[in-house]
Motif scaffolding. Structure first.
Motif, mmCIF file in Angstrom:
data_model
loop_
_atom_site.group_PDB
_atom_site.id
_atom_site.type_symbol
_atom_site.label_atom_id
_atom_site.label_comp_id
_atom_site.label_asym_id
_atom_site.label_seq_id
_atom_site.Cartn_x
_atom_site.Cartn_y
_atom_site.Cartn_z
ATOM 1 N N ILE A 15 -8.014 -5.347 -0.071
ATOM 2 C CA ILE A 15 -8.687 -4.496 0.917
ATOM 3 C C ILE A 15 -8.976 -3.123 0.321
ATOM 4 C CG2 ILE A 15 -8.410 -3.307 3.120
ATOM 5 C CD1 ILE A 15 -6.839 -5.748 4.099
ATOM 6 N N ARG A 16 -7.978 -2.602 -0.376
ATOM 7 C CA ARG A 16 -8.154 -1.289 -0.991
ATOM 8 C C ARG A 16 -9.302 -1.303 -1.995
ATOM 9 N NH1 ARG A 16 -5.929 4.186 -1.215
ATOM 10 N NH2 ARG A 16 -7.693 4.910 -2.393
ATOM 11 N N THR A 17 -9.369 -2.363 -2.796
ATOM 12 C CA THR A 17 -10.415 -2.440 -3.817
ATOM 13 C C THR A 17 -11.785 -2.638 -3.180
ATOM 14 O OG1 THR A 17 -8.806 -3.459 -5.292
ATOM 15 C CG2 THR A 17 -11.100 -3.608 -5.952
ATOM 16 N N VAL A 18 -11.852 -3.509 -2.188
ATOM 17 C CA VAL A 18 -13.154 -3.841 -1.592
ATOM 18 C C VAL A 18 -13.668 -2.711 -0.703
ATOM 19 C CG1 VAL A 18 -14.322 -5.428 0.004
ATOM 20 C CG2 VAL A 18 -12.811 -6.335 -1.751
ATOM 21 N N THR A 19 -12.802 -2.065 0.062
ATOM 22 C CA THR A 19 -13.268 -1.066 1.040
ATOM 23 C C THR A 19 -12.914 0.373 0.673
ATOM 24 O OG1 THR A 19 -11.214 -1.092 2.313
ATOM 25 C CG2 THR A 19 -12.894 -2.710 2.946
ATOM 26 N N ASN A 62 -0.589 8.250 2.544
ATOM 27 C CA ASN A 62 -0.118 7.708 3.813
ATOM 28 C C ASN A 62 0.005 8.748 4.927
ATOM 29 O OD1 ASN A 62 2.213 9.088 3.215
ATOM 30 N ND2 ASN A 62 3.313 7.287 2.475
ATOM 31 N N LYS A 63 -0.511 9.943 4.681
ATOM 32 C CA LYS A 63 -0.413 10.976 5.725
ATOM 33 C C LYS A 63 -1.543 10.837 6.737
ATOM 34 C CE LYS A 63 3.084 13.363 4.072
ATOM 35 N NZ LYS A 63 3.595 12.117 3.436
ATOM 36 N N LEU A 64 -1.181 11.027 8.005
ATOM 37 C CA LEU A 64 -2.205 11.054 9.041
ATOM 38 C C LEU A 64 -2.719 12.480 9.151
ATOM 39 C CD1 LEU A 64 -0.537 8.944 11.872
ATOM 40 C CD2 LEU A 64 -2.339 8.224 10.292
ATOM 41 N N PRO A 116 -7.373 3.397 2.556
ATOM 42 C CA PRO A 116 -5.961 3.410 2.181
ATOM 43 C C PRO A 116 -5.061 2.751 3.233
ATOM 44 C CG PRO A 116 -6.596 5.565 2.998
ATOM 45 C CD PRO A 116 -7.856 4.732 2.991
ATOM 46 N N VAL A 117 -4.046 2.055 2.758
ATOM 47 C CA VAL A 117 -3.017 1.566 3.675
ATOM 48 C C VAL A 117 -2.144 2.772 3.997
ATOM 49 C CG1 VAL A 117 -1.097 -0.033 4.002
ATOM 50 C CG2 VAL A 117 -3.010 -0.689 2.544
ATOM 51 N N LYS A 118 -1.888 3.038 5.279
ATOM 52 C CA LYS A 118 -1.053 4.193 5.637
ATOM 53 C C LYS A 118 0.333 3.789 6.127
ATOM 54 C CE LYS A 118 -4.697 7.510 6.047
ATOM 55 N NZ LYS A 118 -5.197 8.748 6.643
ATOM 56 N N PHE A 119 0.410 2.622 6.769
ATOM 57 C CA PHE A 119 1.718 2.158 7.257
ATOM 58 C C PHE A 119 1.854 0.656 7.060
ATOM 59 C CE2 PHE A 119 0.858 5.936 9.795
ATOM 60 C CZ PHE A 119 2.074 6.599 9.738
ATOM 61 N N MET A 120 3.102 0.219 7.043
ATOM 62 C CA MET A 120 3.392 -1.206 7.023
ATOM 63 C C MET A 120 4.275 -1.555 8.216
ATOM 64 S SD MET A 120 4.007 -2.248 3.031
ATOM 65 C CE MET A 120 5.727 -2.233 3.330
ATOM 66 N N GLY A 121 3.943 -2.635 8.888
ATOM 67 C CA GLY A 121 4.796 -3.148 9.952
ATOM 68 C C GLY A 121 5.783 -4.117 9.339
ATOM 69 N N VAL A 122 7.061 -3.906 9.641
ATOM 70 C CA VAL A 122 8.088 -4.729 8.989
ATOM 71 C C VAL A 122 9.016 -5.406 9.995
ATOM 72 C CG1 VAL A 122 8.037 -3.488 6.798
ATOM 73 C CG2 VAL A 122 9.514 -2.657 8.629
ATOM 74 N N SER A 165 -16.253 3.225 9.989
ATOM 75 C CA SER A 165 -15.652 4.072 8.945
ATOM 76 C C SER A 165 -14.154 4.292 9.167
ATOM 77 C CB SER A 165 -16.320 5.441 8.863
ATOM 78 O OG SER A 165 -17.653 5.307 8.548
ATOM 79 N N LEU A 166 -13.387 3.319 8.774
ATOM 80 C CA LEU A 166 -11.932 3.407 8.929
ATOM 81 C C LEU A 166 -11.367 4.559 8.112
ATOM 82 C CD1 LEU A 166 -11.243 -0.403 8.390
ATOM 83 C CD2 LEU A 166 -11.192 0.819 10.576
ATOM 84 N N THR A 167 -10.306 5.194 8.634
ATOM 85 C CA THR A 167 -9.627 6.226 7.844
ATOM 86 C C THR A 167 -8.337 5.683 7.236
ATOM 87 O OG1 THR A 167 -8.368 7.009 9.747
ATOM 88 C CG2 THR A 167 -10.496 8.074 9.334
#
Ligand code: GDP
Length: 299
Positions: free
Chosen positions: A265-269, A95-97, A272-278, A244-246
């Motif tokens: 999404i992780r499996t198909v592409t 999850n690091k930028l 990595p998920v880096k953040f979640m909006g809550v 090419s998403l990072t």
């Protein structure tokens, strides 16, 4: 294992019926994994991805010794959980930028209209400022006139500068020009809020491709609405092929969505998920932790 109470109960039921003890047999495992697959599908994981995932777990589970302190159901759950965390990005996630190098570094946000892109730009700016960065937000969404005002208003609210140009300006030029502004203002990170459409179309894709070519963002994050489930997978795949998403920001995780979209999404592409909006507020952004999402998906 209170956290997987629901699935846990279902698995206990199965093992009680089968009475499997000592070693996990193929029959036990198959029966248990049927329940796991159902649980994944209920959490909105794509069918194919759920099947693939279960196959991975199966290899590990068959023949595994049942630990003295664990029931067979707990044993299967523990393998499922471990594997889920692994597929979602490993123990500490990813999850690091990447914001090293000469400032300003550029983060480009892409995504469909309504996904939460503009809100996420402000959340991310707020988050990065708390980490000592000096963010600039750039209003490059020229299709939704309200987006520019929305970003400006969020900027005022947070006292974070916003770069914008009059309506009708070319989004690629806006992004390029914003970099000079960022240097003048000594901003360390530039967050580009690019155009969103209701559906993916060629014009929008070409625009993000052009922006990417001109400003070479360090991070290209897809903002995707967790509530849209399967649709999010297709959107992620299309954007990933084009630019090419990072990474990804999965929004609206404060709602009912169980977050299965993240696994799909992780499996198909592989992105990595880096953040979640809550939430809707500007501080409602969390770094992504695979173990937390795993618990939520397994319910
Ligand atoms: P954009 O069209 O992609 O720029 O979307 P917006 O940023 O305008 O967001 C669309 C709606 O979703 C707004 O009402 C936001 O407040 C809301 N929203 C965005 N992120 C979240 C989130 O993480 N949780 C919730 N509950 N609402 C969100």
């Amino acid at each position: 294992m209170a956290m997987f109470e629901n699935l846990s109960k279902r698995l206990e039921g199965i093992f009680n019926n089968l009475g499997g003890q000592g070693r996990l047999t193929e029959e036990d495992v198959n029966a248990a994994l049927r329940e796991v697959r159902l649980a994944l599908i209920e959490a909105d994981v794509n069918l194919k991805v759920a099947r693939q995932f279960v196959d991975r777990v199966k290899e590990k589970a068959i023949g595994a010794d049942v630990m003295g302190s664990l029931s067979p159901a707990q044993q299967v759950l523990s393998i499922v959980n471990e594997e889920l965390v692994e597929v979602l990005g490993g123990e500490n996630g990813n999850n690091k930028l990447d914001l090293g190098g000469t400032p300003p570094q550029i983060i480009m946000l892409v995504g469909l209209q309504g996904s939460g892109k503009t809100t996420s730009a402000a959340k991310l700016a707020n988050y990065l400022r708390k980490q000592g960065q000096r963010p600039l937000m750039v209003a490059a969404d020229m299709y939704r006139p309200a987006a520019v005002n929305q970003l400006k208003s969020l900027g005022r609210q947070l006292s974070i500068p916003v770069y914008s140009e009059p309506m009708g300006a070319d989004p690629v030029d806006i992004c390029v020009n914003s970099l000079d502004f960022a240097r003048e203002q000594a901003c360390s990170v530039v967050i580009l809020d690019t155009a969103g459409r209701l559906n993916i179309d060629e014009r929008m894709m070409n625009e993000v491709i052009n922006i990417r070519q001109r400003v070479r963002p360090r991070e290209i994050l897809l903002v995707a609405d967790a509530m849209t489930g399967q649709e999010a997978v297709r959107v992620a795949d299309d954007f990933n092929k084009a630019v090419s998403l990072t990474g990804m920001i999965l929004t609206k995780m404060d709602g009912d969505a169980r977050g299965g979209a993240a696994l799909s999404i992780r499996t198909v592409t592989g992105v990595p998920v880096k953040f979640m909006g809550v939430g809707e507020k500007t501080d409602a952004l969390e770094p992504f932790y695979p173990d937390r999402l795993a618990s939520r998906i397994l319910g």
